[in-house]
Design a protein around this motif. Structure first.
Motif, PDB file in Angstrom:
ATOM      1  N   ASN A  28       0.819  -1.204   0.000  1.00 28.83           N
ATOM      2  CA  ASN A  28       0.000   0.000   0.000  1.00 28.83           C
ATOM      3  C   ASN A  28       0.856   1.259   0.000  1.00 28.83           C
ATOM      4  OD1 ASN A  28      -2.346  -1.524   0.061  1.00 28.83           O
ATOM      5  ND2 ASN A  28      -2.607  -1.350   2.263  1.00 28.83           N
ATOM      6  N   ILE A  29       1.893   1.267   0.829  1.00 31.72           N
ATOM      7  CA  ILE A  29       2.765   2.436   0.895  1.00 31.72           C
ATOM      8  C   ILE A  29       3.487   2.650  -0.423  1.00 31.72           C
ATOM      9  CG2 ILE A  29       4.857   3.358   1.980  1.00 31.72           C
ATOM     10  CD1 ILE A  29       3.862   2.073   4.601  1.00 31.72           C
ATOM     11  N   SER A  30       3.965   1.579  -1.040  1.00 33.76           N
ATOM     12  CA  SER A  30       4.706   1.727  -2.296  1.00 33.76           C
ATOM     13  C   SER A  30       3.801   2.145  -3.458  1.00 33.76           C
ATOM     14  CB  SER A  30       5.452   0.445  -2.640  1.00 33.76           C
ATOM     15  OG  SER A  30       4.544  -0.599  -2.898  1.00 33.76           O
ATOM     16  N   ASN A  31       2.496   1.884  -3.351  1.00 31.94           N
ATOM     17  CA  ASN A  31       1.568   2.261  -4.427  1.00 31.94           C
ATOM     18  C   ASN A  31       0.720   3.479  -4.076  1.00 31.94           C
ATOM     19  OD1 ASN A  31       1.894   0.250  -6.586  1.00 31.94           O
ATOM     20  ND2 ASN A  31       1.413  -1.178  -4.937  1.00 31.94           N
ATOM     21  N   ALA A  32       1.124   4.248  -3.081  1.00 27.74           N
ATOM     22  CA  ALA A  32       0.330   5.399  -2.644  1.00 27.74           C
ATOM     23  C   ALA A  32       0.132   6.424  -3.767  1.00 27.74           C
ATOM     24  CB  ALA A  32       0.981   6.069  -1.446  1.00 27.74           C
ATOM     25  N   ASP A  33       1.081   6.528  -4.675  1.00 27.68           N
ATOM     26  CA  ASP A  33       0.980   7.498  -5.781  1.00 27.68           C
ATOM     27  C   ASP A  33       0.531   6.868  -7.092  1.00 27.68           C
ATOM     28  OD1 ASP A  33       1.751   9.621  -4.172  1.00 27.68           O
ATOM     29  OD2 ASP A  33       3.892   9.268  -4.539  1.00 27.68           O
ATOM     30  N   THR A  34       0.134   5.614  -7.072  1.00 25.15           N
ATOM     31  CA  THR A  34      -0.318   4.946  -8.285  1.00 25.15           C
ATOM     32  C   THR A  34      -1.776   5.306  -8.567  1.00 25.15           C
ATOM     33  OG1 THR A  34       1.168   3.092  -7.836  1.00 25.15           O
ATOM     34  CG2 THR A  34      -0.625   2.698  -9.408  1.00 25.15           C
ATOM     35  N   PRO A  35      -2.067   5.883  -9.724  1.00 25.77           N
ATOM     36  CA  PRO A  35      -3.456   6.260 -10.027  1.00 25.77           C
ATOM     37  C   PRO A  35      -4.376   5.034 -10.032  1.00 25.77           C
ATOM     38  CG  PRO A  35      -1.949   7.288 -11.573  1.00 25.77           C
ATOM     39  CD  PRO A  35      -1.152   6.310 -10.784  1.00 25.77           C
ATOM     40  N   GLY A  36      -5.522   5.155  -9.380  1.00 26.53           N
ATOM     41  CA  GLY A  36      -6.524   4.105  -9.373  1.00 26.53           C
ATOM     42  C   GLY A  36      -6.247   2.964  -8.406  1.00 26.53           C
ATOM     43  N   TYR A  37      -5.183   3.062  -7.626  1.00 26.02           N
ATOM     44  CA  TYR A  37      -4.835   1.977  -6.689  1.00 26.02           C
ATOM     45  C   TYR A  37      -5.762   2.020  -5.486  1.00 26.02           C
ATOM     46  CZ  TYR A  37      -2.178  -1.028  -3.564  1.00 26.02           C
ATOM     47  OH  TYR A  37      -1.800  -2.029  -2.708  1.00 26.02           O
ATOM     48  N   ARG A  38      -6.277   0.850  -5.106  1.00 24.99           N
ATOM     49  CA  ARG A  38      -7.118   0.726  -3.916  1.00 24.99           C
ATOM     50  C   ARG A  38      -6.328   0.031  -2.819  1.00 24.99           C
ATOM     51  NH1 ARG A  38     -12.144   2.369  -4.256  1.00 24.99           N
ATOM     52  NH2 ARG A  38     -13.094   2.599  -6.309  1.00 24.99           N
ATOM     53  N   ARG A  39      -6.432   0.579  -1.637  1.00 29.06           N
ATOM     54  CA  ARG A  39      -5.743   0.061  -0.461  1.00 29.06           C
ATOM     55  C   ARG A  39      -6.177  -1.374  -0.175  1.00 29.06           C
ATOM     56  NH1 ARG A  39      -7.353   0.457   5.265  1.00 29.06           N
ATOM     57  NH2 ARG A  39      -5.455   0.322   6.484  1.00 29.06           N
ATOM     58  N   LYS A  40      -5.209  -2.242   0.155  1.00 21.84           N
ATOM     59  CA  LYS A  40      -5.496  -3.631   0.498  1.00 21.84           C
ATOM     60  C   LYS A  40      -5.555  -3.773   2.012  1.00 21.84           C
ATOM     61  CE  LYS A  40      -3.087  -5.536  -3.477  1.00 21.84           C
ATOM     62  NZ  LYS A  40      -1.951  -6.360  -3.911  1.00 21.84           N
ATOM     63  N   THR A  41      -6.535  -4.536   2.475  1.00 20.77           N
ATOM     64  CA  THR A  41      -6.634  -4.846   3.901  1.00 20.77           C
ATOM     65  C   THR A  41      -6.654  -6.360   4.070  1.00 20.77           C
ATOM     66  OG1 THR A  41      -9.048  -4.719   3.848  1.00 20.77           O
ATOM     67  CG2 THR A  41      -7.867  -2.721   4.477  1.00 20.77           C
ATOM     68  N   VAL A  42      -6.157  -6.804   5.209  1.00 22.71           N
ATOM     69  CA  VAL A  42      -6.062  -8.228   5.478  1.00 22.71           C
ATOM     70  C   VAL A  42      -6.851  -8.543   6.746  1.00 22.71           C
ATOM     71  CG1 VAL A  42      -4.492 -10.144   5.910  1.00 22.71           C
ATOM     72  CG2 VAL A  42      -3.770  -8.280   4.467  1.00 22.71           C
ATOM     73  N   PRO A  43      -7.955  -9.269   6.628  1.00 23.36           N
ATOM     74  CA  PRO A  43      -8.701  -9.644   7.839  1.00 23.36           C
ATOM     75  C   PRO A  43      -8.082 -10.885   8.489  1.00 23.36           C
ATOM     76  CG  PRO A  43      -9.868 -10.416   5.908  1.00 23.36           C
ATOM     77  CD  PRO A  43      -8.666  -9.663   5.404  1.00 23.36           C
ATOM     78  N   PHE A  44      -8.155 -10.940   9.793  1.00 20.85           N
ATOM     79  CA  PHE A  44      -7.696 -12.116  10.530  1.00 20.85           C
ATOM     80  C   PHE A  44      -8.899 -12.964  10.893  1.00 20.85           C
ATOM     81  CE2 PHE A  44      -3.957  -9.444  12.163  1.00 20.85           C
ATOM     82  CZ  PHE A  44      -3.198  -9.789  11.079  1.00 20.85           C
ATOM     83  N   GLU A  45      -8.718 -14.270  10.862  1.00 24.14           N
ATOM     84  CA  GLU A  45      -9.783 -15.209  11.182  1.00 24.14           C
ATOM     85  C   GLU A  45      -9.258 -16.225  12.184  1.00 24.14           C
ATOM     86  OE1 GLU A  45     -10.665 -16.863   7.373  1.00 24.14           O
ATOM     87  OE2 GLU A  45     -11.662 -15.053   6.667  1.00 24.14           O
ATOM     88  N   VAL A  46     -10.175 -16.771  12.958  1.00 21.36           N
ATOM     89  CA  VAL A  46      -9.803 -17.817  13.912  1.00 21.36           C
ATOM     90  C   VAL A  46      -9.870 -19.151  13.186  1.00 21.36           C
ATOM     91  CG1 VAL A  46     -10.413 -18.981  16.052  1.00 21.36           C
ATOM     92  CG2 VAL A  46     -10.679 -16.507  15.860  1.00 21.36           C
TER      93      VAL A  46
END
Length: 130
Positions: A28-46
């Protein structure tokens, strides 16, 4: 399983989960200036292990943040529309840095737990040898 192997399994699952989280935060940090980039999130599961075993953490499917993309005004940009705007990314560097710090500290806590378990196991083996 013994309590030592349960503790090692829990801490190693936490290490894997936080390493994955750190990898996506760095993307996410490396693509902060990439046009159209959507932030990735990672959910944790049990993740339920064997019957009677410990509950382990695992990483779910990577999700894209669906918040609005930043609208950037730059008429000279090749992706600019007729009004001179183009869609930037929805990455907020302050949030990413906070997430990276949290993941790092969680990783370190799991590593400390792993090391403590290893030391206790080694100490027990030394006592049993005497």
């Amino acid at each position: 399983m013994s309590d030592f192997s349960d503790a090692i399994a829990v801490s190693s699952a936490g290490l894997r989960a936080q390493a994955t989280r750190l990898r996506h935060v760095s993307e996410n940090i490396s693509n902060a200036d990439t046009p159209g980039y959507r932030r990735k999130t990672v959910p944790f599961e049990v993740e339920s292990g064997m019957i009677g075993g410990p509950a382990l953490v695992s990483v779910g499917r990577v999700q894209l943040d669906q918040s609005d993309l930043e609208k950037v005004f730059d008429p000279s940009h090749p992706l600019a529309d007729e009004t001179g705007h183009f869609q930037g990314s929805n990455v907020n560097l302050m949030i990413e840095i906070a997430d990276a710090r949290e993941a790092q500290r969680s990783y370190e806590a799991n590593l400390k737990m792993f090391d403590q378990t290893r030391q206790m196991s080694s100490g027990l083996m030394d006592l049993l040898r005497k």
